[in-house]
Scaffold this motif. Structure first.
Motif, short mmCIF file in Angstrom:
data_model
loop_
_atom_site.label_atom_id
_atom_site.label_comp_id
_atom_site.label_asym_id
_atom_site.label_seq_id
_atom_site.Cartn_x
_atom_site.Cartn_y
_atom_site.Cartn_z
N TRP A 1 5.43 -4.39 1.75
CA TRP A 1 5.56 -3.41 0.67
C TRP A 1 6.84 -3.65 -0.13
O TRP A 1 7.90 -3.87 0.43
CB TRP A 1 5.63 -1.99 1.21
N GLU B 1 7.52 1.01 -0.78
CA GLU B 1 6.45 1.58 0.06
C GLU B 1 6.23 3.05 -0.26
O GLU B 1 7.19 3.83 -0.32
CB GLU B 1 6.82 1.41 1.53
N TRP C 1 0.23 6.23 3.05
CA TRP C 1 -0.74 5.16 2.86
C TRP C 1 -1.34 4.80 4.20
O TRP C 1 -0.79 5.13 5.26
CB TRP C 1 -0.10 3.94 2.19
N VAL D 1 -3.88 4.76 -0.68
CA VAL D 1 -2.51 5.13 -1.06
C VAL D 1 -2.52 6.47 -1.77
O VAL D 1 -3.41 6.74 -2.58
CB VAL D 1 -1.88 4.07 -1.99
N HIS E 1 4.52 0.99 -6.61
CA HIS E 1 4.17 0.49 -5.27
C HIS E 1 3.47 -0.86 -5.39
O HIS E 1 2.55 -1.00 -6.21
CB HIS E 1 3.26 1.49 -4.56
N TYR F 1 1.96 -3.98 -2.74
CA TYR F 1 1.65 -4.46 -1.39
C TYR F 1 1.19 -5.91 -1.54
O TYR F 1 0.12 -6.17 -2.10
CB TYR F 1 0.55 -3.59 -0.79
#
Length: 192
Positions: free
Chosen positions: A5, A8, A12, A21, A43, A45
């Motif tokens: 992340w 983050e 999630w 999320v 955010h 990922y």
């Protein structure tokens, strides 16, 4: 190779096929152009790849968009001044297929009207300094080209980060729920 992340979110989960999320409020990715502000707190990922790696990323996006600029989709990123985000963005009560390309610290934004599908499918292919972005409306929709964009090849010491992104830029937002299904990133044979 595992995912990491950047910023983050507080809430999630990942059940192996779906990443869910709840975005934090007042989050975004944007640099300078038109609005004058810079935000790098959305955010993201991602997985990291060698900077010259050609690749294809796909994902299905389902969101409960309610507030201006609620957004989610795919992102390619070298650093805070060089990145691309694409997916759904909620503008004036409607969903749009959206792309923001940021190079050398300046963002541009383009949108395509869509029919507020339950799912938006995304496919991003990177070859050398070109990124080809496609979208499809609904489970059985056919991919259409949304953008062919220039994106620099990073220095040998840098990697390229690829994954999902979401954000809630609105001033009065508590965030929103978004799901990412079938995220897949394939390293292609050719090198940049």
């Amino acid at each position: 190779m595992s995912f990491t992340w950047f910023n983050e979110p507080k809430k999630w989960s990942n059940n192996g096929s779906t990443i869910s999320v709840h975005t934090d409020g007042k989050t975004d990715f944007w640099r300078k152009t038109h609005y004058g502000f810079e935000r790098d707190n959305g955010h993201f990922y991602y997985r990291s790849f060698p900077g010259e790696q050609a690749l294809t990323a796909t994902v299905n996006v389902r969101g409960k968009y309610t507030i201006l600029y609620d957004q989610g989709g795919l992102m390619l990123r070298i650093d805070e001044k060089n990145w691309i985000k694409c997916g759904v963005e909620y503008v004036e009560g409607n969903q749009f297929a959206s792309v923001v390309v940021t190079v050398n610290g300046w963002s541009d934004w383009s949108v395509v009207p869509i029919s507020s599908p339950d799912v938006l499918k995304l496919r991003v292919k990177r070859e050398k300094e070109a990124v080809h972005i496609e979208y499809a409306e609904g489970e059985n929709g056919e991919f259409k080209m949304m953008r062919l964009a220039y994106f620099p090849i990073p220095d040998k010491s840098q990697s390229i980060m690829v994954g999902i992104m979401c954000a809630s830029p609105g001033e009065d937002t508590q965030g929103f729920e978004i799901d990412f299904d079938q995220l897949n990133i394939i390293e292609n044979q050719e090198k940049a």
